[in-house]
Design an enzyme around this catalytic site. Structure first.
Site, short mmCIF file in Angstrom:
data_model
loop_
_atom_site.label_atom_id
_atom_site.label_comp_id
_atom_site.label_asym_id
_atom_site.label_seq_id
_atom_site.Cartn_x
_atom_site.Cartn_y
_atom_site.Cartn_z
N LEU A 29 5.29 -0.37 -6.35
CA LEU A 29 6.07 -1.11 -5.36
C LEU A 29 5.10 -1.69 -4.33
O LEU A 29 4.62 -1.00 -3.43
CB LEU A 29 7.09 -0.20 -4.69
CG LEU A 29 8.07 0.54 -5.62
CD1 LEU A 29 9.08 1.34 -4.80
CD2 LEU A 29 8.78 -0.43 -6.55
N ASP A 30 4.82 -2.97 -4.48
CA ASP A 30 3.82 -3.64 -3.64
C ASP A 30 4.34 -3.86 -2.23
O ASP A 30 5.48 -4.31 -2.04
CB ASP A 30 3.45 -4.99 -4.27
CG ASP A 30 2.50 -5.79 -3.40
OD1 ASP A 30 1.36 -5.34 -3.19
OD2 ASP A 30 2.92 -6.86 -2.92
#
Length: 562
Positions: free
Chosen positions: A227-228
């Site tokens: 999850l950037d």
């Protein structure tokens, strides 16, 4: 499914439309009922991640994913069993992190069939760039055109809005003006750049579409999902707009959906922030991320080797708590980004950070800055290859090699799953020409290679590259054979003089144990082992008798097994 429903109620305070809820749940249910790809149920000492771009290697008239797969099969498959593919989608900036289309593969890289071909050789980690999308995307074009149903996809604020409390990771403006067809101007929330437009998760439609992206990745085989920039997901003017409660609820929702659709998927949160905030994404140990990026490790290892002192690294490592089998750290030293400094704040003094920045800048590193609430700026990250970060330009290649292997021996021995950036295993130096041509500092550590040329260099055409590739590969493979290095096994820090870092890794209720010794200094050190039963250095094969003193050369390390 009950958990998903409960999270929707909590995030949207009971105001999630019934029809939207039915769409989201039916999509999730359908994905669960479709064929599932098998996933490894847990992690162990054999898990080591390679971080790479899909277009890292190039051949004439070949999709770059095909070239990457060939290189992986021939040179890396015996060393790594997970590949983190950095964003391989059509993009407009930031080397992939400004995604134009979440559901497509960049044509230069190939197609989904090439992703599947690589997946047949290894497990894969996909980037879920969930905070923002490209300003050149169809989604944003629909918004600017004021097409029905798109008006709340992005966050518009009057330019006079007081946003002084919002955490800024960059020096660029938070609000970017965009013109609408009717001549009106809207000021849109852009946390990272004018080309990376933040999505509005307060909109149920945004959540549904982004859930669709996540499920698409799970169906296409993502074993790990990163999850950037996830800490910025929920925005509320008047707050810091980072790590808000609803951001954590969204992470819980993504985790719950992955657990339903593809059990065994590992959710990894990427939050380049101080340690306490970073580990908050473990949640209660069962409801948020299974792994968090260990962002404090890169600057602290770098500081330890530069100063020849393990004092700060030891103090911090002694505070790490085991995950009890449900969570662990995603450990790394280098990545496609720079060496983050925020995770070192509170561990190193501002003076120590400033000294490290000054030394590396003098040696050719580039420094990126961020805005502070008081109007000042401060260094945010050091842009440099980890190889060049560890040494001076005047150092010999032998010195570079010893320091580099020492740093990675620390990484590989720490509790957690280690990840190695492709530029590190290739022994890459600073790409000043590439950074100058690209016009942004991070390009200094993102060089792409001709497949033919890099194969020649790691085979002996470049001594330092060949030594790093061969010896680091061997060290990684050695690590995977030691049960004591299982990510869940405890680490016990041992007292020593400041130039030494000593700790044990051991299998609980077993005699299986490795004592790790690291000489962080440029001087030879003689020390006495804490006990007499360590008998063999796994690295050199040397056998040690009794409790006789042990001498470590400058930057030498030992992994001593009972």
């Amino acid at each position: 499914m009950d958990k998903i429903n409960a999270l929707l109620d909590e995030i949207y305070q009971g105001d999630f439309p019934v029809a939207a809820r039915e769409r989201l749940l039916s999509y999730t249910q359908a994905a669960r009922d479709s064929a599932r790809l098998p996933r490894k149920p847990h992690w162990d000492q054999q898990d080591v991640v390679l971080i790479t771009y899909a277009d890292q290697f190039r051949e004439p008239e070949q999709p770059t994913l095909a070239s990457l797969t060939r290189f992986f099969q021939q040179h890396l498959q015996s060393t790594f069993n997970i590949v983190h593919l950095l964003p391989f989608f059509p993009w407009s900036s930031d080397d992939g992190f400004s995604v134009i289309d979440y559901h497509a593969v960049n044509p230069a890289c190939g197609g989904w069939q090439h992703i599947a071909a690589l997946h047949s050789n290894t497990r894969l980690m996909f980037d879920f760039v969930c905070n923002h999308i490209s300003a050149q995307s169809a989604w944003f074009r629909h918004y600017l055109a004021q097409d029905p149903g798109w008006d709340d996809f992005f966050i518009s604020q009057p330019p006079a809005t007081d946003l002084s409390t919002v955490t800024r990771p960059r020096t660029s403006p938070l609000l970017t003006p965009f013109k609408l067809p009717d001549g009106d101007t809207r000021f849109i929330w852009t946390t990272f750049s004018a080309d990376q437009v933040d999505l509005n998760f307060a909109s149920p439609e945004v959540l549904i579409r982004m859930t669709g992206v996540l499920i698409d990745y799970l169906k296409k085989g993502a074993d790990y999902v990163r999850l950037d920039a996830v800490g910025y997901l929920w925005k509320t003017p008047g707050t810091r707009s980072i790590h808000l409660h609803k951001t954590h609820l969204l992470v819980k929702l993504f985790r719950a959906i992955a657990d339903v659709v593809a059990p065994g998927t590992v959710i990894v949160t990427e939050t380049n922030v101080p340690h306490r905030d970073n580990i908050s994404y473990f949640g209660n140990g069962d409801d948020e991320a299974q792994m968090v990026y260990q962002f404090s490790l890169p600057p602290l290892v770098l500081h330890a080797i530069h100063t020849g002192s393990a004092r700060v690294l030891h103090q911090w490592a002694d505070t790490l708590t085991p995950g009890h089998g449900t969570t662990t750290f995603f450990n790394f030293l280098a990545s496609h980004d720079g060496i983050g400094l925020n995770p070192a704040r509170g561990l190193l003094t501002e003076s120590e950070i400033g000294e490290l920045v000054a030394v590396l800048a003098q040696e050719g590193a580039r420094i990126s800055y961020k805005n502070n609430p008081d109007g000042t700026i401060s260094p945010y990250e050091i842009n440099v290859t980890y190889l060049d970060a560890l040494s001076q330009r005047s150092d010999s290649d032998d010195t570079r090699l010893r320091r580099f292997l020492l740093a990675h021996a620390i990484l590989l021995a720490f509790p957690g799953v280690p990840a190695i950036y492709i530029q590190s295993i290739l022994g890459s130096r600073n790409d000043d020409e590439g950074a100058n041509a690209a016009g942004y500092p991070r390009a200094i550590n993102r060089k792409k290679y001709s497949l033919h040329e890099i194969e020649q260099e790691i085979s002996g055409g470049d001594w330092l590259r060949q030594q790093i590739f061969t010896r680091l590969s061997a060290l990684i493979q050695l690590r995977t054979r030691q049960p004591a290095f299982h990510p869940d096994n405890p680490m016990t820090l041992l007292a020593s003089e400041s130039r030494l870092l000593l700790f044990r890794r051991h299998v609980p209720e077993s005699s299986e144990e490795v004592l790790c010794l690291f000489n962080l200094s440029s001087s030879e050190i003689t020390t006495t082992l804490p006990e007499a039963h360590y008998c063999q250095d796994l690295v050199s094969g040397q056998r040690l008798a009794g409790s006789k003193p042990v001498t470590l050369a400058a930057w030498q390390f030992m992994w001593l097994r009972r």
